[in-house]
Design an enzyme around this catalytic site. Structure first.
Site, PDB file in Angstrom:
ATOM      1  N   GLY A  72       0.808  -1.209   0.000  1.00  0.00           N
ATOM      2  CA  GLY A  72       0.000   0.000   0.000  1.00  0.00           C
ATOM      3  C   GLY A  72       0.844   1.263   0.000  1.00  0.00           C
ATOM      4  N   ASN A 152      -8.591   3.724   8.298  1.00  0.00           N
ATOM      5  CA  ASN A 152      -8.081   2.535   8.999  1.00  0.00           C
ATOM      6  C   ASN A 152      -8.380   2.545  10.494  1.00  0.00           C
ATOM      7  OD1 ASN A 152      -6.124   4.656   8.252  1.00  0.00           O
ATOM      8  ND2 ASN A 152      -4.799   3.658   9.733  1.00  0.00           N
ATOM      9  N   GLN A 180      -8.004  -0.197   3.012  1.00  0.00           N
ATOM     10  CA  GLN A 180      -8.933  -0.779   3.983  1.00  0.00           C
ATOM     11  C   GLN A 180     -10.288  -1.135   3.362  1.00  0.00           C
ATOM     12  OE1 GLN A 180      -8.290  -1.859   6.917  1.00  0.00           O
ATOM     13  NE2 GLN A 180      -6.328  -0.891   7.354  1.00  0.00           N
ATOM     14  N   SER A 200      -3.478  -3.311  -0.797  1.00  0.00           N
ATOM     15  CA  SER A 200      -2.378  -4.024  -0.150  1.00  0.00           C
ATOM     16  C   SER A 200      -2.787  -5.457   0.177  1.00  0.00           C
ATOM     17  CB  SER A 200      -1.992  -3.279   1.130  1.00  0.00           C
ATOM     18  OG  SER A 200      -1.084  -4.053   1.882  1.00  0.00           O
ATOM     19  N   GLY A 201      -1.889  -6.398  -0.052  1.00  0.00           N
ATOM     20  CA  GLY A 201      -2.205  -7.817   0.150  1.00  0.00           C
ATOM     21  C   GLY A 201      -2.503  -8.196   1.588  1.00  0.00           C
ATOM     22  N   HIS A 202      -1.697  -7.674   2.529  1.00  0.00           N
ATOM     23  CA  HIS A 202      -1.798  -8.209   3.886  1.00  0.00           C
ATOM     24  C   HIS A 202      -3.013  -7.713   4.663  1.00  0.00           C
ATOM     25  CE1 HIS A 202      -0.110  -4.889   6.516  1.00  0.00           C
ATOM     26  NE2 HIS A 202       0.290  -4.454   5.342  1.00  0.00           N
ATOM     27  N   THR A 238      12.249  -7.781 -11.177  1.00  0.00           N
ATOM     28  CA  THR A 238      11.651  -9.099 -11.393  1.00  0.00           C
ATOM     29  C   THR A 238      10.435  -9.265 -10.485  1.00  0.00           C
ATOM     30  OG1 THR A 238      13.809  -9.964 -11.982  1.00  0.00           O
ATOM     31  CG2 THR A 238      12.125 -11.593 -11.380  1.00  0.00           C
ATOM     32  N   CYS A 326       0.962   2.536  13.912  1.00  0.00           N
ATOM     33  CA  CYS A 326       2.102   3.398  13.628  1.00  0.00           C
ATOM     34  C   CYS A 326       2.296   4.457  14.707  1.00  0.00           C
ATOM     35  CB  CYS A 326       1.913   4.102  12.290  1.00  0.00           C
ATOM     36  SG  CYS A 326       1.184   3.055  11.045  1.00  0.00           S
TER      37      CYS A 326
HETATM   38  C1  LIG Z   1      -1.991  -0.575   5.973  1.00  0.00           C
HETATM   39  C2  LIG Z   1      -2.328   0.655   5.224  1.00  0.00           C
HETATM   40  C3  LIG Z   1      -1.428   1.212   4.299  1.00  0.00           C
HETATM   41  C4  LIG Z   1      -0.054   0.663   4.092  1.00  0.00           C
HETATM   42  O1  LIG Z   1      -0.040  -0.554   3.389  1.00  0.00           O
HETATM   43  P1  LIG Z   1       1.292  -1.459   3.448  1.00  0.00           P
HETATM   44  O2  LIG Z   1       1.014  -2.574   2.498  1.00  0.00           O
HETATM   45  O3  LIG Z   1       1.424  -1.909   4.858  1.00  0.00           O
HETATM   46  O4  LIG Z   1       2.412  -0.600   2.982  1.00  0.00           O
HETATM   47  C5  LIG Z   1      -1.820   2.346   3.609  1.00  0.00           C
HETATM   48  N1  LIG Z   1      -3.021   2.897   3.802  1.00  0.00           N
HETATM   49  C6  LIG Z   1      -3.923   2.387   4.669  1.00  0.00           C
HETATM   50  C7  LIG Z   1      -5.250   3.042   4.823  1.00  0.00           C
HETATM   51  C8  LIG Z   1      -3.598   1.255   5.418  1.00  0.00           C
HETATM   52  O5  LIG Z   1      -4.481   0.786   6.280  1.00  0.00           O
END
Ligand SMILES: *Cc1c(COP(=O)(O)O)cnc(C)c1O
Length: 400
Positions: A72, A152, A180, A200-202, A238, A326
């Protein structure tokens, strides 16, 4: 006892089906997609399939509108920097006071180092954007608007589709940090005019360190990472094949589960929220409860420290977060709580509970069992509470 994980806006567990999909790409399918032999071309085919899985989740018109990134944060950075470079004659950015640091600290940097003007649009006590201030900030110098889809910390949703229309009236590009929102609420990029979108994947049961940036066909893009011609020349290096395959699978699963999970998770969240608010006095829900992600609730408990609550909850096997991950460790309430002008005595005690499809009713029962006692215990130790605690246990109606 099984731990209760209610911090899914910080990160999610990788779904076992995602892990399974990824594994062959560390071993048999190790090829480089750019290679001129079948080791490479087979991987290339799988990467295309992953792109299509994400395309489906976003309702994007073309799979080549997606660029894989390291997450993200990179997607957010790439979007803003590209817009500044391609929008000649324009050097202003508009964003909101409640964005993720991936946007806000980049904007601060650009202001200092490049002399870019950044308009930070305030929110009201509910966390809703000040639309009048936004309209006033838009102008012929606006290069890009970046507004998050879902917050978030509170889950509050911005009307990004309408905000994009307003941005286009002055010829600005519109980017949304949808990290989110993706996988939690339906998104259909074919039916709106959003130019760029980060994911973002996680945050959706995929791996960490992988994400994507959607760039609408026809929107000019200048790469952040230069080198080889991967991603049609828009992101060199890559491909992180196993993670991309994992992100694709995570997107497929999110789409398949979305309808039932939205309803199920919302019911769990609402039961937790109303249960806590009913049992515990002097607390209130922050953010806009009518206009919110189904998985998130953020409750401010007056006169106690969020860190202390987290510590005791952690001892009891319950994981949540205070403000955003954070900002924990710092003494200031989060920038989101401050932007909503949540009273200082409550902003410090704000706790975010965020659900995923892995949570169930037992998790809610545990929280309702344990948390009221923790709050009571901490309040008996708080000098402010001892002075004020005899007053009627009503929550502050201004914020709900
Ligand atoms: C977690 C988050 C990000 C950052 O994503 P990462 O993959 O951890 O770098 C950015 N924006 C929001 C709103 C998020 O919740």
């Amino acid at each position: 006892m099984r731990p209760v994980y209610l911090d899914n806006n910080a990160t999610t567990r990788v779904d076992p089906r995602v892990v399974e999909a990824m594994l062959p790409f560390f071993t048999e399918q190790f090829g480089n997609a750019s290679s001129m032999h079948s080791f490479g071309s087979e991987v290339g085919t799988s990467l295309k399939a992953a792109r299509q899985q994400i395309q489906a989740l976003l309702g994007a018109a073309h799979d080549h509108e997606l660029i894989f990134t390291s997450g993200g944060t990179e997607s957010d950075n790439a979007a803003i920097l590209s817009a500044l470079d391609t929008q000649t004659g324009r050097d202003e950015i508009i964003t909101s006071a409640v964005e993720h640091p991936a946007i806000l600290s980049l904007c601060e940097y650009l202001e200092k180092s490049r002399g870019v003007t950044v308009h930070v649009i305030p929110v009201d006590a509910r966390g809703l954007l000040d639309i009048e201030a936004y309209r006033k900030a838009l102008g012929p110098k606006t290069a890009v608007v970046s507004m998050m889809w879902a917050n978030n910390e509170t889950g509050t949703l911005f009307p990004v589709e309408q905000l994009a229309e307003l941005a286009h009236e002055v010829g600005a590009l519109f980017h949304t940090d949808a990290v989110q929102a993706v996988g939690k609420i339906p998104i259909d990029l074919k039916s709106n005019t959003i130019d760029m979108l980060s994911l973002s994947g996680h945050k959706l049961h995929g791996p960490k360190g992988i994400g994507a940036l959607y760039v609408r066909k026809g929107v000019r893009f200048r790469p952040l990472v230069r080198g080889g011609h991967q991603e049609r020349g828009r992101r060199a290096g890559t491909e992180n094949t196993p993670s991309i395959i994992g992100l694709g699978k995570a997107a497929e699963l999110a789409l398949a589960h979305m309808e039932e999970e939205q309803t199920r998770i919302r019911a769990l969240r609402d039961r937790l929220e109303s249960g806590l608010v009913q049992q515990i006095g002097r607390c209130f829900v922050t953010g806009d409860t009518r206009n919110r992600l189904p998985n998130t609730c953020n409750i401010a408990f007056e006169y106690i420290e969020g860190e202390a609550i987290l510590l005791l909850m952690n001892k009891a096997g319950i994981a949540a977060s205070s403000g955003s991950a954070c900002t924990s460790g710092s003494l200031e309430p989060s920038h989101v709580m401050r932007a909503m002008k949540v009273p200082y005595t409550a902003a410090h005690g704000s706790i975010r509970f965020s659900f995923s499809r892995e949570n169930d009713g037992e998790d809610v029962d545990r929280v309702l069992d344990v948390v009221p006692g923790i709050i009571e215990k901490l309040r008996t130790l708080s000098p402010f509470w001892r002075k004020d605690g005899e007053k009627p246990a009503e929550f502050n109606p201004t914020y709900n």
